[in-house]
Design a protein around this motif. Structure first.
Motif, short mmCIF file in Angstrom:
data_model
loop_
_atom_site.label_atom_id
_atom_site.label_comp_id
_atom_site.label_asym_id
_atom_site.label_seq_id
_atom_site.Cartn_x
_atom_site.Cartn_y
_atom_site.Cartn_z
N ILE A 26 26.32 110.01 -47.79
CA ILE A 26 26.73 111.33 -47.32
C ILE A 26 25.86 112.35 -48.05
O ILE A 26 25.99 112.54 -49.25
N HIS A 73 20.38 114.11 -46.21
CA HIS A 73 19.49 113.15 -45.56
C HIS A 73 20.19 112.56 -44.35
O HIS A 73 19.63 111.73 -43.66
N GLN A 74 21.40 112.94 -44.09
CA GLN A 74 22.10 112.49 -42.90
C GLN A 74 22.28 113.62 -41.90
O GLN A 74 23.08 113.53 -40.98
N VAL A 75 21.60 114.71 -42.10
CA VAL A 75 21.49 115.72 -41.05
C VAL A 75 20.02 115.78 -40.64
O VAL A 75 19.15 115.37 -41.40
N PRO A 76 19.75 116.23 -39.45
CA PRO A 76 18.39 116.14 -38.92
C PRO A 76 17.37 116.98 -39.69
O PRO A 76 16.98 118.06 -39.29
N ASP A 103 13.54 117.35 -38.17
CA ASP A 103 13.38 118.22 -37.03
C ASP A 103 13.64 119.68 -37.39
O ASP A 103 13.16 120.59 -36.74
N THR A 117 38.26 114.56 -48.68
CA THR A 117 38.94 113.67 -47.74
C THR A 117 40.35 113.36 -48.24
O THR A 117 40.68 113.61 -49.40
N ARG A 153 43.02 114.45 -46.28
CA ARG A 153 43.91 115.49 -45.74
C ARG A 153 45.14 114.85 -45.12
O ARG A 153 46.25 115.33 -45.21
N ASP A 206 31.57 127.43 -32.77
CA ASP A 206 32.71 127.49 -33.69
C ASP A 206 32.27 127.35 -35.14
O ASP A 206 32.84 128.00 -36.03
N THR A 212 37.51 124.26 -28.14
CA THR A 212 36.18 124.80 -28.43
C THR A 212 35.22 124.55 -27.27
O THR A 212 35.41 123.67 -26.44
N GLN A 219 32.31 123.23 -27.45
CA GLN A 219 31.75 121.89 -27.50
C GLN A 219 32.72 120.85 -26.91
O GLN A 219 32.30 119.95 -26.18
N GLN A 247 32.43 107.87 -45.03
CA GLN A 247 32.59 108.33 -43.65
C GLN A 247 33.88 107.83 -43.04
O GLN A 247 34.49 108.50 -42.20
N ILE A 250 36.54 110.23 -43.86
CA ILE A 250 36.39 111.45 -43.06
C ILE A 250 36.89 111.19 -41.63
O ILE A 250 37.60 112.01 -41.04
N ALA A 258 39.96 112.86 -39.40
CA ALA A 258 39.71 113.40 -38.06
C ALA A 258 40.63 112.74 -37.03
O ALA A 258 41.12 113.40 -36.10
N SER A 285 23.78 104.94 -37.82
CA SER A 285 22.79 105.79 -38.49
C SER A 285 21.44 105.66 -37.79
O SER A 285 20.90 104.57 -37.67
N TRP A 330 29.40 107.37 -32.61
CA TRP A 330 28.93 108.56 -33.30
C TRP A 330 27.57 108.27 -33.92
O TRP A 330 27.42 107.31 -34.67
N TYR A 357 24.47 109.59 -36.30
CA TYR A 357 24.06 110.57 -37.30
C TYR A 357 22.73 110.11 -37.87
O TYR A 357 22.27 109.02 -37.57
N GLY A 358 22.12 110.95 -38.64
CA GLY A 358 20.87 110.51 -39.24
C GLY A 358 19.90 111.63 -39.47
O GLY A 358 20.25 112.81 -39.43
N LEU A 365 16.92 114.33 -35.15
CA LEU A 365 17.66 114.70 -33.96
C LEU A 365 17.03 114.07 -32.72
O LEU A 365 17.73 113.63 -31.80
N GLN A 412 18.92 111.66 -30.08
CA GLN A 412 18.97 111.93 -28.64
C GLN A 412 18.52 110.72 -27.83
O GLN A 412 19.09 110.40 -26.79
N LEU A 470 27.01 113.44 -31.23
CA LEU A 470 26.31 113.86 -32.45
C LEU A 470 27.28 114.52 -33.43
O LEU A 470 26.88 114.94 -34.50
N ASP A 471 28.54 114.64 -33.05
CA ASP A 471 29.54 115.26 -33.91
C ASP A 471 30.72 114.29 -34.03
O ASP A 471 31.36 113.94 -33.04
N ASP A 524 33.75 114.56 -35.34
CA ASP A 524 35.09 115.04 -35.01
C ASP A 524 35.31 115.13 -33.50
O ASP A 524 36.40 114.86 -33.01
#
Lengths: 491, 491
Positions: free
Chosen positions: A176, A179-182, A185, A251, A253, A458, B289, B291, B320, B323, B327, B400, B430, B432-433, B436, B440, B455-456, B458
């Protein structure tokens, strides 16, 4: 021995010499992989690969291989250990005897894996107590320091560069992190990263103390599963929050989430209400989702803190304005009424303008109010009026991205930057449209000019809500400081 | 005259001949733009451009221009009108006299723009009452029918194709539709689209009745600002929900949102609690929302309905999983316990497997339990055990994505398809990574095999929660039908 002094962790992030102890097989997840990463990201310190068979390797990426840390004459202030768990306690003990101050134990197979592993981990904790060495992990991917190229986190290797910036990430698992978001790009602005792993020694208190003092870090984002010492954590968090915002994804919740968290970390956790109250008390920004953890900090980094929670939104269509108004309410923002002066000036731009949300769609499609040279002249006229309004603290501007418009982006980005930069208001941009690649390109250009762009409406609005929340925390801290000065009361 | 019969709208979506009345200037937002779109998407019916100066144009995209609908000898069952507002009532009257059954009035400047416009709109409503013609709009972008290429919605033109699929979208503004999600990069499966605009005649009740009967439509997603006739809406929605899921984004959840909605539509709305209760009563899935409006329908379209809300998640990392568990709880799902048989079999795959969330990270990094030819053999062994468990109704599998892995995607997608297809459980993925574009590409390949990718995190889990909710609605409807049969009671 743990002085809990922020500067304690300096050797983890700014070492002059690093010993990397483990297999030099040319695959990921080995000492070789760590050295490769450090070289790739241009680590500026010395690297000493350590392996029992140095003759087998000669050198690794130009670094001579040693059989033992004791053979290295130069300064080593950090050791990275990736060896089979049973070998780790002795290696760590040897490092401590050698005078190495900081050790990252990457190996898995400690407390998280059962009884035997837990016994090995206790040995590490014992070494810490006896020798004063500091250990991060075990079961960690280690650290990133974007300033000196110290990158031990293996999954980072998919990226070619790290965008140096002001957001520090701290997690309890190396999987986490930014490095786990793009990142490749759309570069994510990172100062430091840290995976605390099993926390046999270094924990969230140490890292908060370190990051509070770190001049490169302007926002701290934290993934948290448990806290080892509640009062110490609260003190460290309170101290940090007085200086920079702290965004926390905690985490557990829900009951199911708490159970999953406990099973992952092997740690006992308190009830979520206690955590929630504690986070609230120290002024941390608690977020709820994976995406918010990455996305909320960007508005905090790039934009000035809003003076309050009065929100405006400029859209290309009224339908989106209503959706944004609902999102703003959910994010704790007030959809503001403009001053009568602004209402009058807006209506001079186009008769139906004047209320908030500001729907510039009709003005844009009305040829009379549009300049032929700039298809966005309605934005040009509207943004300064909205941001200049005394009732507005923060705003989201929405923008429709199409492939056909890509050649216009430099002009649009210039315009948005020019129109927003002189107001001390928090502004972010929501991009939507038909082409994800076009949206990414626009987001990249906007970020270069300090305008945080979002692909999710959002989350964009939530980020402003969090900024307004932190602004309130800061001003209540100021009030409290001032009242202390006036009354001479230190409590 | 409005019989409220679903088949009434057939001429709007399946016309044999369409008159497009307005300016033929070669820009968007004119009759020319509409004709261009229809040609581009391969509309299979006849097109008749109508303009007072036919000699000026000769033909438009191969269609001969007429000065008046009366000059056209062939069947016209739909007219699209984009002319200055004051001219519209007479043109519409002429179309009605000519026997045209359906008219889309695209022009802006009616009730949404003030008193004069409202008077013009009343004239249109009057024509409807007197003649029985049906009018969509005014202030609408019209319709899309992916089956015959009837695309009047102008913003669609950034895309080169429409992915024909089972999701119908209905909105109160043409700026809200799947043409505002990244369609070109990752095709969105659309059956019909419809922008109701100012609703001088055709409204949500008509469209719900039409879509309930439409065999191409398997899921309906609706952006709603207000409802003209509550009881009729509830009847239509209830009828539709008995046959297919209805996903609704109703704005005005908050006071600010309600105010913004009212100002946009110029309509009076009831309180949000009333809408909320009504939507609940008819079994619609209310999302919150932007999305969610696009993303929730995809799981409903591609996956079987889950029998219940018992959820499992397979992740590459325990952090994860926690998390995801939070969710899931937020989405109304229960993080299930596996049967003892599954627990035993999972622990045979890897000693630490057995609980849910399923963290296959340790198994993947353990060389003993990994096959050298397939880096995903832990997934291979785990997915059938999890989906085969009697306690599991639905699952999210996380994956991933890295650029380095792109060459492996066809193999991975094959594997995921093969391992999931034989269980009648709702599954989504899901992604992630770091990249982008890689995400895709993977999403596109997965969707081709009927696996909805997100890509999300939740939103992925929310989609399963909505599927479980709809499943419960369906089974209570069945119970009710059965009890009616048993008791012979019709109430």
């Amino acid at each position: 021995m743990n002085s809990r002094n922020g500067s304690d962790l300096r050797a983890f992030f700014q070492p002059a010499g690093v010993a990397v102890i483990g297999s030099l097989r040319e695959v990921m997840g080995t000492a070789y992989g760590v050295i490769k990463n450090m070289r790739r990201f241009g680590f500026s310190g010395a690297i000493y690969p350590i392996n029992p068979n140095p003759s087998k390797y000669g050198d690794v990426f130009g670094s001579k291989v040693y059989s033992n840390v004791n053979e290295v004459a130069q300064l080593i202030d950090l050791a990275v250990v990736i060896t089979p768990p049973p070998t780790v306690p002795e290696i760590v003990e040897g490092c401590a005897r050698r005078g190495i101050k900081a050790i990252i134990v990457m190996s898995e197979g400690f407390a998280e894996s059962g009884k035997e592993g837990a016994a090995l981990q206790r040995k590490l904790a014992d070494t810490v107590l006896r020798t004063g060495v500091r250990i991060m992990g075990p079961n960690t991917f280690g650290v990133v320091n974007a300033a000196n190229g110290l990158v031990t986190i293996p999954p980072y290797t998919d990226n070619d560069k790290i965008e140096r910036g002001g957001i520090a990430f701290c997690s309890q698992t190396g999987s986490i992190g930014p490095h786990q978001v793009p990142l490749d790009d759309w570069a994510y602005p990172v100062s430091k990263m840290c995976d605390l792993g099993n926390k046999c020694d270094v924990d969230e208190v140490d890292i908060l103390n370190y990051l509070a003092d770190d001049p490169e870090t302007r926002v701290v984002a934290m993934h948290m599963e448990d806290v080892r010492n509640g009062p110490e954590f609260m003190e460290a968090a309170r101290n940090l929050v007085a200086r920079k915002p702290l965004v926390v994804l905690k985490t557990g919740r829900s009951e199911a989430g708490a159970k999953a968290t406990a099973s992952h970390t092997g740690s006992l956790m308190g009830s979520d209400q206690i955590y929630d109250a504690a986070l609230r008390q120290v002024g941390a920004i608690r977020v709820n989702t994976w995406q918010e953890l990455w996305e909320v900090p960007r508005t905090l980094l790039y934009q000035p803190l809003p003076a309050g929670n009065r929100f405006a939104v400029i859209t290309f269509t009224g339908g989106q304005g209503a959706i944004a108004a609902d999102a703003a309410s959910a994010a704790g923002l007030a959809v503001t009424d403009f001053t009568s002066a602004t209402v009058r000036k807006l209506s001079e731009v186009f008769p139906r303008l004047g209320s908030n949300p500001v729907d510039i769609g009709p003005a844009m499609s009305d040829s009379r109010s549009q300049s032929s040279s700039n298809p966005f002249s309605a934005l040009e006229k509207t943004i300064p009026l909205v941001l200049g309004d005394d009732n507005v603290d923060c705003a989201t501007i929405t923008f429709s991205c199409g492939k056909q418009l890509v050649p216009l982006y430099p002009m649009v980005v210039d315009m948005l930057h020019r129109l927003t930069k002189d107001f001390s208001k928090a502004v972010n941009i929501w991009l939507y449209g038909t082409s994800l690649s076009a949206m990414q390109e626009m987001a990249r250009q906007l970020q270069e000019r300090g305008l945080p762009a979002y692909l999710d409406l959002d989350v964009a609005i939530k980020a402003l809500g969090c900024a307004a929340y932190y602004s309130r925390i800061k001003s209540s801290l100021r009030d409290w400081e001032n009242s202390k000065k006036r009354t001479g009361n230190c409590n």
